[in-house]
Design a protein around this motif. Sequence first.
Motif, short mmCIF file in Angstrom:
data_model
loop_
_atom_site.label_atom_id
_atom_site.label_comp_id
_atom_site.label_asym_id
_atom_site.label_seq_id
_atom_site.Cartn_x
_atom_site.Cartn_y
_atom_site.Cartn_z
N VAL A 71 44.54 70.79 -27.44
CA VAL A 71 44.42 72.21 -26.26
C VAL A 71 45.47 72.12 -26.54
CG1 VAL A 71 44.00 72.38 -24.15
CG2 VAL A 71 42.15 70.84 -26.28
N VAL A 72 45.89 73.58 -26.32
CA VAL A 72 47.26 74.04 -26.12
C VAL A 72 47.66 74.45 -24.58
CG1 VAL A 72 48.86 75.43 -27.11
CG2 VAL A 72 47.58 74.58 -28.55
N LEU A 73 48.55 73.61 -24.72
CA LEU A 73 48.96 73.79 -23.04
C LEU A 73 50.53 74.56 -22.78
CD1 LEU A 73 48.17 70.74 -21.50
CD2 LEU A 73 47.03 72.08 -20.94
N PRO A 74 50.97 75.11 -21.67
CA PRO A 74 52.21 75.91 -21.03
C PRO A 74 52.79 75.43 -20.52
CG PRO A 74 50.38 77.59 -20.12
CD PRO A 74 49.50 76.57 -21.14
N ALA A 75 52.85 74.57 -21.34
CA ALA A 75 53.58 73.05 -20.29
C ALA A 75 54.65 72.20 -21.68
CB ALA A 75 52.36 71.60 -20.23
N SER A 76 55.08 70.57 -20.21
CA SER A 76 56.21 70.79 -20.84
C SER A 76 55.06 68.74 -21.72
CB SER A 76 56.74 69.73 -20.68
OG SER A 76 57.09 68.99 -19.65
N GLY A 77 55.91 67.90 -22.34
CA GLY A 77 55.22 66.86 -22.76
C GLY A 77 54.44 66.34 -21.43
N ARG A 78 55.19 65.70 -20.35
CA ARG A 78 54.84 64.92 -19.05
C ARG A 78 53.79 65.98 -18.37
NH1 ARG A 78 59.97 64.09 -15.31
NH2 ARG A 78 60.26 64.09 -17.63
N GLY A 79 53.31 67.30 -19.07
CA GLY A 79 52.28 68.01 -18.41
C GLY A 79 51.00 68.06 -19.01
N ALA A 80 51.64 67.14 -20.09
CA ALA A 80 50.00 66.66 -21.33
C ALA A 80 49.46 65.60 -20.74
CB ALA A 80 50.82 66.99 -22.89
#
Length: 392
Positions: free
Chosen positions: A57-66
């Motif tokens: 899954v690809v998220l518009p976020a930083s690693g912390r968001g993942a």
Amino acid sequence: MTAMALQMEPGPTLVDDRVIQALAAPPMYHQSAEFAQLMDETCELLKQSYGTGGEVVVLPASGRGAVESALASADPVDRPLVVPANGTFGRMMAAIGGSLGMRVVELKHDSGQPLAVRDIEAELDRHDRPVLGVVHNETSTGMVNDLAEYADLVHRRNGLLLVDAVSSLGGTAIDFDDLGIDLCASAAQKSVGAPPGLAFVAVSERARGEIEGRRRPLGYYLDLLRWWDQWVPGEQGGRLKSGYRRLPWTMPTNLVVALRRALELTAEEGIEERWERHRRTGAGLRAAMAALGMHPVAPPGAESSTVGAFRLPGSIDARTLRRRLAQRHRVHIAGGMDGDAATVIRIAHMAESARPGPQLHTIAAIAYELNALGVRAATDPTRDFLAAWCAE
């Protein structure tokens, strides 16, 4: 014209010029067929870096968001989270779990101390359906934690293994499928070699089943199940509740274009060759720092392939050294985290910084400033770097 600074902090890292050029393309409509094809190609390339045939899954976020997305999606109200923490980002994972209302057990270790497998096993025995959260590459200490034993330990207790691979994906083997990892969070701006702004979560079939069977999600925006509800085609196990593919988020399309270019360059280099380049660069940097009287925070054999953390000799203050490097050489390195800001420096050897050119530039600048501060090198650190690089 002002000379460009050399960014040697552990992320955002140096990026190949061809990746930067890819950012210059006009923005695409994120729900277009053209962008759907680009997303599919990008996800397939990501699977190669993860070592998985499953979904990423690809998220518009930083690693912390993942990391938060993985925890928030996995029935956090009903599951305990066990985090063996031997650095800043292990403690951060525990804090994220606590903010979500999870019952968090943080197994505290000193920074740079190897994780105690027996203590982890004993703690898991106290819980049903736990999530075991492990940081693969602890960026704060330049230490890699071996993942080999953990999946079996947690699966025997009907649990899930969550791995933070934010600073290792792309520079170190993850072996997601072979190791039995369930959820693995990472991001674009470190060893993957792309600009910041995108994050990823690889999801096993076991984890997906747990997510689908949960009582309720915690939150909406970062809910991983929406990827299957809106994006994954039916023939690949998706549900497509609207009847057609539609991304759950407005993707920063230019960043995805740049990410795909970075992953294409990884494929051209060869993923195993890339891992080897990172390993050799780390060995070279450690040899150079040893000539300058510095030794890794990580114990022997557990040194990271993507970031080096070193204790400074004598009374040298890391903040003074970093300031002199930035002002006189335009070389930027990171300091230690938490209580180590004055005694530890951290240098990236990830993505484009994992090459002799930027490393030799950085090593020479450090040697010059340490000499000015009264620390003499035992041998030529640049020569030691090259000897280790070639020997490897």
